[in-house]
Scaffold this motif. Structure first.
Motif, PDB file in Angstrom:
ATOM      1  N   ASP A 134      36.366  63.229  59.283  1.00  0.00           N
ATOM      2  CA  ASP A 134      37.141  62.004  59.194  1.00  0.00           C
ATOM      3  C   ASP A 134      36.291  60.755  59.400  1.00  0.00           C
ATOM      4  O   ASP A 134      36.672  59.673  58.977  1.00  0.00           O
ATOM      5  N   PHE A 135      35.152  60.879  60.037  1.00  0.00           N
ATOM      6  CA  PHE A 135      34.317  59.709  60.332  1.00  0.00           C
ATOM      7  C   PHE A 135      33.200  59.474  59.326  1.00  0.00           C
ATOM      8  O   PHE A 135      32.509  58.474  59.409  1.00  0.00           O
ATOM      9  N   LYS A 136      33.013  60.348  58.354  1.00  0.00           N
ATOM     10  CA  LYS A 136      31.905  60.179  57.413  1.00  0.00           C
ATOM     11  C   LYS A 136      32.107  58.968  56.514  1.00  0.00           C
ATOM     12  O   LYS A 136      31.179  58.196  56.291  1.00  0.00           O
ATOM     13  N   ILE A 137      33.280  58.762  55.994  1.00  0.00           N
ATOM     14  CA  ILE A 137      33.519  57.640  55.085  1.00  0.00           C
ATOM     15  C   ILE A 137      33.463  56.298  55.820  1.00  0.00           C
ATOM     16  O   ILE A 137      32.788  55.374  55.338  1.00  0.00           O
ATOM     17  N   PRO A 138      34.118  56.122  56.961  1.00  0.00           N
ATOM     18  CA  PRO A 138      33.994  54.828  57.654  1.00  0.00           C
ATOM     19  C   PRO A 138      32.566  54.503  58.086  1.00  0.00           C
ATOM     20  O   PRO A 138      32.140  53.348  58.006  1.00  0.00           O
ATOM     21  N   ILE A 139      31.818  55.510  58.510  1.00  0.00           N
ATOM     22  CA  ILE A 139      30.428  55.267  58.907  1.00  0.00           C
ATOM     23  C   ILE A 139      29.608  54.870  57.689  1.00  0.00           C
ATOM     24  O   ILE A 139      28.774  53.966  57.761  1.00  0.00           O
ATOM     25  N   ALA A 140      29.854  55.497  56.549  1.00  0.00           N
ATOM     26  CA  ALA A 140      29.140  55.135  55.322  1.00  0.00           C
ATOM     27  C   ALA A 140      29.479  53.709  54.897  1.00  0.00           C
ATOM     28  O   ALA A 140      28.607  52.967  54.442  1.00  0.00           O
ATOM     29  N   ILE A 141      30.723  53.297  55.054  1.00  0.00           N
ATOM     30  CA  ILE A 141      31.119  51.930  54.712  1.00  0.00           C
ATOM     31  C   ILE A 141      30.425  50.927  55.625  1.00  0.00           C
ATOM     32  O   ILE A 141      29.948  49.884  55.169  1.00  0.00           O
ATOM     33  N   ILE A 142      30.338  51.221  56.903  1.00  0.00           N
ATOM     34  CA  ILE A 142      29.684  50.324  57.857  1.00  0.00           C
ATOM     35  C   ILE A 142      28.191  50.213  57.553  1.00  0.00           C
ATOM     36  O   ILE A 142      27.627  49.111  57.551  1.00  0.00           O
ATOM     37  N   ILE A 143      27.548  51.338  57.265  1.00  0.00           N
ATOM     38  CA  ILE A 143      26.116  51.317  56.944  1.00  0.00           C
ATOM     39  C   ILE A 143      25.876  50.537  55.657  1.00  0.00           C
ATOM     40  O   ILE A 143      24.937  49.737  55.567  1.00  0.00           O
ATOM     41  N   ALA A 144      26.723  50.733  54.657  1.00  0.00           N
ATOM     42  CA  ALA A 144      26.579  49.998  53.400  1.00  0.00           C
ATOM     43  C   ALA A 144      26.777  48.495  53.615  1.00  0.00           C
ATOM     44  O   ALA A 144      26.057  47.681  53.026  1.00  0.00           O
ATOM     45  N   ALA A 145      27.726  48.124  54.456  1.00  0.00           N
ATOM     46  CA  ALA A 145      27.958  46.709  54.738  1.00  0.00           C
ATOM     47  C   ALA A 145      26.759  46.090  55.449  1.00  0.00           C
ATOM     48  O   ALA A 145      26.385  44.939  55.159  1.00  0.00           O
ATOM     49  N   ILE A 146      26.140  46.814  56.346  1.00  0.00           N
ATOM     50  CA  ILE A 146      24.951  46.316  57.039  1.00  0.00           C
ATOM     51  C   ILE A 146      23.803  46.132  56.059  1.00  0.00           C
ATOM     52  O   ILE A 146      23.096  45.113  56.085  1.00  0.00           O
ATOM     53  N   ILE A 147      23.613  47.085  55.170  1.00  0.00           N
ATOM     54  CA  ILE A 147      22.533  46.990  54.183  1.00  0.00           C
ATOM     55  C   ILE A 147      22.765  45.809  53.240  1.00  0.00           C
ATOM     56  O   ILE A 147      21.841  45.033  52.953  1.00  0.00           O
ATOM     57  N   ILE A 148      23.984  45.637  52.773  1.00  0.00           N
ATOM     58  CA  ILE A 148      24.298  44.537  51.860  1.00  0.00           C
ATOM     59  C   ILE A 148      24.118  43.190  52.552  1.00  0.00           C
ATOM     60  O   ILE A 148      23.560  42.254  51.978  1.00  0.00           O
ATOM     61  N   SER A 149      24.585  43.075  53.800  1.00  0.00           N
ATOM     62  CA  SER A 149      24.438  41.798  54.496  1.00  0.00           C
ATOM     63  C   SER A 149      22.975  41.473  54.770  1.00  0.00           C
ATOM     64  O   SER A 149      22.559  40.319  54.654  1.00  0.00           O
ATOM     65  N   TYR A 150      22.169  42.467  55.108  1.00  0.00           N
ATOM     66  CA  TYR A 150      20.740  42.229  55.320  1.00  0.00           C
ATOM     67  C   TYR A 150      20.072  41.799  54.015  1.00  0.00           C
ATOM     68  O   TYR A 150      19.243  40.895  54.016  1.00  0.00           O
ATOM     69  N   THR A 151      20.440  42.429  52.910  1.00  0.00           N
ATOM     70  CA  THR A 151      19.865  42.078  51.616  1.00  0.00           C
ATOM     71  C   THR A 151      20.220  40.647  51.222  1.00  0.00           C
ATOM     72  O   THR A 151      19.362  39.886  50.744  1.00  0.00           O
ATOM     73  N   LEU A 152      21.466  40.247  51.427  1.00  0.00           N
ATOM     74  CA  LEU A 152      21.873  38.879  51.116  1.00  0.00           C
ATOM     75  C   LEU A 152      21.143  37.868  51.993  1.00  0.00           C
ATOM     76  O   LEU A 152      20.723  36.810  51.522  1.00  0.00           O
ATOM     77  N   TYR A 153      20.982  38.180  53.265  1.00  0.00           N
ATOM     78  CA  TYR A 153      20.265  37.286  54.182  1.00  0.00           C
ATOM     79  C   TYR A 153      18.801  37.155  53.770  1.00  0.00           C
ATOM     80  O   TYR A 153      18.248  36.057  53.734  1.00  0.00           O
ATOM     81  N   TYR A 154      18.165  38.274  53.441  1.00  0.00           N
ATOM     82  CA  TYR A 154      16.760  38.266  53.048  1.00  0.00           C
ATOM     83  C   TYR A 154      16.563  37.474  51.758  1.00  0.00           C
ATOM     84  O   TYR A 154      15.626  36.682  51.648  1.00  0.00           O
ATOM     85  N   ASN A 155      17.456  37.668  50.799  1.00  0.00           N
ATOM     86  CA  ASN A 155      17.333  36.948  49.533  1.00  0.00           C
ATOM     87  C   ASN A 155      17.595  35.458  49.704  1.00  0.00           C
ATOM     88  O   ASN A 155      16.979  34.634  49.016  1.00  0.00           O
ATOM     89  N   SER A 156      18.488  35.089  50.590  1.00  0.00           N
ATOM     90  CA  SER A 156      18.753  33.665  50.798  1.00  0.00           C
ATOM     91  C   SER A 156      17.588  32.980  51.501  1.00  0.00           C
ATOM     92  O   SER A 156      17.352  31.788  51.300  1.00  0.00           O
ATOM     93  N   LYS A 157      16.856  33.694  52.310  1.00  0.00           N
ATOM     94  CA  LYS A 157      15.698  33.106  52.984  1.00  0.00           C
ATOM     95  C   LYS A 157      14.520  32.935  52.034  1.00  0.00           C
ATOM     96  O   LYS A 157      13.676  32.069  52.235  1.00  0.00           O
ATOM     97  N   ASN A 158      14.426  33.756  50.997  1.00  0.00           N
ATOM     98  CA  ASN A 158      13.301  33.708  50.072  1.00  0.00           C
ATOM     99  C   ASN A 158      13.669  33.059  48.744  1.00  0.00           C
ATOM    100  O   ASN A 158      13.003  33.286  47.742  1.00  0.00           O
TER     101      ASN A 158
END
Length: 63
Positions: free
Chosen positions: A8-32
């Motif tokens: 039951d926890f595999k999908i929510p954990i995957a969503i959280i990890i994906a959200a962290i990766i996407i937010s880091y990517t957006l932050y990195y791209n906005s800085k560069n």
């Protein structure tokens, strides 16, 4: 019971990890962003430019 509980926890954990990766990517791209670097450099180096709109016009080549 434990296997069912973890399933039951595999999908929510995957969503959280994906959200962290996407937010880091957006932050990195906005800085560069080249336009942001150009605007920051123009505002620091040219005392006659007081707002970012004028610097954006110069950096994009429209003025």
């Amino acid at each position: 019971m434990v296997k069912f509980f973890m399933k039951d926890f595999k999908i929510p954990i995957a969503i959280i990890i994906a959200a962290i990766i996407i937010s880091y990517t957006l932050y990195y791209n906005s800085k560069n962003d080249p336009l942001t670097k150009c605007i920051d450099r123009l505002i620091k180096e040219n005392p006659g430019i007081y707002n970012s709109a004028a610097a954006a016009l110069i950096c994009t080549g429209t003025k």
